[in-house]
Enzyme design. Structure first.
Site, PDB file in Angstrom:
ATOM      1  N   HIS A  12       0.489  -1.023   0.390  1.00  0.00           N
ATOM      2  CA  HIS A  12       0.009  -0.484  -0.257  1.00  0.00           C
ATOM      3  C   HIS A  12       0.525   1.299  -0.258  1.00  0.00           C
ATOM      4  O   HIS A  12       1.707   1.049   0.158  1.00  0.00           O
ATOM      5  CB  HIS A  12      -1.282   0.021   0.951  1.00  0.00           C
ATOM      6  CG  HIS A  12      -1.381  -0.695   1.052  1.00  0.00           C
ATOM      7  ND1 HIS A  12      -2.638  -1.676   1.834  1.00  0.00           N
ATOM      8  CD2 HIS A  12      -2.617  -0.789   0.101  1.00  0.00           C
ATOM      9  CE1 HIS A  12      -3.983  -1.888   1.741  1.00  0.00           C
ATOM     10  NE2 HIS A  12      -3.656  -1.956   0.346  1.00  0.00           N
ATOM     11  N   GLY A  60      -2.266  -1.717  -8.993  1.00  0.00           N
ATOM     12  CA  GLY A  60      -3.412  -2.237  -7.937  1.00  0.00           C
ATOM     13  C   GLY A  60      -4.065  -2.107  -7.714  1.00  0.00           C
ATOM     14  O   GLY A  60      -5.812  -2.607  -8.258  1.00  0.00           O
ATOM     15  N   ASP A  65      -4.052  -6.020  -8.691  1.00  0.00           N
ATOM     16  CA  ASP A  65      -4.346  -6.971  -7.123  1.00  0.00           C
ATOM     17  C   ASP A  65      -4.665  -7.939  -7.966  1.00  0.00           C
ATOM     18  O   ASP A  65      -5.063  -9.257  -7.967  1.00  0.00           O
ATOM     19  CB  ASP A  65      -5.406  -6.698  -6.382  1.00  0.00           C
ATOM     20  CG  ASP A  65      -4.471  -5.349  -5.609  1.00  0.00           C
ATOM     21  OD1 ASP A  65      -3.336  -5.456  -5.085  1.00  0.00           O
ATOM     22  OD2 ASP A  65      -4.841  -4.483  -5.296  1.00  0.00           O
ATOM     23  N   ASP A  85      -1.156  -1.185   4.996  1.00  0.00           N
ATOM     24  CA  ASP A  85      -1.300   0.042   5.770  1.00  0.00           C
ATOM     25  C   ASP A  85      -2.812  -0.746   6.087  1.00  0.00           C
ATOM     26  O   ASP A  85      -3.445   0.101   5.558  1.00  0.00           O
ATOM     27  CB  ASP A  85      -1.302   1.360   4.717  1.00  0.00           C
ATOM     28  CG  ASP A  85      -1.164   2.270   5.948  1.00  0.00           C
ATOM     29  OD1 ASP A  85      -1.854   2.077   6.703  1.00  0.00           O
ATOM     30  OD2 ASP A  85      -1.664   3.135   5.088  1.00  0.00           O
ATOM     31  N   HIS A  92     -10.331   0.239  -3.228  1.00  0.00           N
ATOM     32  CA  HIS A  92     -10.294  -1.037  -3.771  1.00  0.00           C
ATOM     33  C   HIS A  92     -10.220  -2.499  -2.428  1.00  0.00           C
ATOM     34  O   HIS A  92      -9.314  -3.449  -2.941  1.00  0.00           O
ATOM     35  CB  HIS A  92      -9.387  -1.528  -4.597  1.00  0.00           C
ATOM     36  CG  HIS A  92      -8.087  -0.821  -4.668  1.00  0.00           C
ATOM     37  ND1 HIS A  92      -7.304   0.795  -3.831  1.00  0.00           N
ATOM     38  CD2 HIS A  92      -6.463  -2.466  -4.276  1.00  0.00           C
ATOM     39  CE1 HIS A  92      -5.959  -0.261  -3.133  1.00  0.00           C
ATOM     40  NE2 HIS A  92      -5.424  -1.665  -3.910  1.00  0.00           N
ATOM     41  N   ASP A  95     -10.631  -5.842  -3.503  1.00  0.00           N
ATOM     42  CA  ASP A  95     -10.350  -6.468  -4.673  1.00  0.00           C
ATOM     43  C   ASP A  95      -8.670  -7.136  -3.134  1.00  0.00           C
ATOM     44  O   ASP A  95      -8.498  -8.285  -4.176  1.00  0.00           O
ATOM     45  CB  ASP A  95      -9.768  -5.483  -5.935  1.00  0.00           C
ATOM     46  CG  ASP A  95     -10.290  -4.780  -6.717  1.00  0.00           C
ATOM     47  OD1 ASP A  95     -10.766  -5.595  -6.717  1.00  0.00           O
ATOM     48  OD2 ASP A  95      -9.880  -4.057  -6.750  1.00  0.00           O
ATOM     49  N   ARG A 101      -8.196 -13.509  -0.091  1.00  0.00           N
ATOM     50  CA  ARG A 101      -9.091 -15.281  -0.528  1.00  0.00           C
ATOM     51  C   ARG A 101      -8.569 -15.731  -0.822  1.00  0.00           C
ATOM     52  O   ARG A 101      -8.008 -17.636  -1.362  1.00  0.00           O
ATOM     53  CB  ARG A 101     -10.171 -14.729  -0.572  1.00  0.00           C
ATOM     54  CG  ARG A 101     -11.007 -15.678  -0.555  1.00  0.00           C
ATOM     55  CD  ARG A 101     -12.741 -15.645  -0.978  1.00  0.00           C
ATOM     56  NE  ARG A 101     -13.096 -14.909  -1.731  1.00  0.00           N
ATOM     57  CZ  ARG A 101     -12.918 -13.265  -1.700  1.00  0.00           C
ATOM     58  NH1 ARG A 101     -13.311 -12.948  -0.177  1.00  0.00           N
ATOM     59  NH2 ARG A 101     -13.665 -12.394  -2.303  1.00  0.00           N
TER      60      ARG A 101
END
Length: 126
Positions: A12, A60, A65, A85, A92, A95, A101
């Site tokens: 981030h 990202g 991502d 962060d 997002h 995402d 996951r």
């Protein structure tokens, strides 16, 4: 991305300096890995350690991502280091959650902070 081990790096905005320094500090270990990174993170890693094999994907929020998630789903990423962060809201965020996951579903090692990344790197280098 055929052949060799592949490491995904994401950070981030408030953690990009930390990721660049982490890559510089671990460039000897990372030298034997292919690295994929989201756009800006990849650029910062290349600046800090220009000798590394880094493929920059999209930023990202613009799909990077998701690109890394797709590489995880196809078995092309072997480990993920994502300096998150937790104090800054991310537009997002869905995402980011989907990426995490996928790392869990496909059972790849994932570090979300520098302390855990150090442990992960130690096992990769062993």
């Amino acid at each position: 991305m055929a052949g060799g081990k592949c490491l995904a790096l994401i950070a981030h905005d408030q953690k990009k300096d930390d990721m660049a320094e982490f890559a510089r500090r671990n460039r000897e270990t990372f030298a034997s890995w292919k690295i994929v990174a989201t756009g800006t993170t990849g650029g910062r890693v290349i600046e800090a350690a220009p000798d590394l094999d880094v493929t920059r994907l999209k930023s990202g929020p613009l799909g990077g991502d998701q690109q890394i998630g797709a590489l995880i789903a196809t078995g092309e990423v072997d480990a993920l280091i994502f300096f998150v962060d937790p104090l800054t809201p991310m537009p997002h965020d869905v995402d980011v959650k989907a990426l995490m996951r996928l790392a869990i579903v496909y059972d790849i090692p994932m570090a979300l902070n520098e302390a855990t990344a150090d442990k992960l790197i130690a096992t990769l280098h062993a």
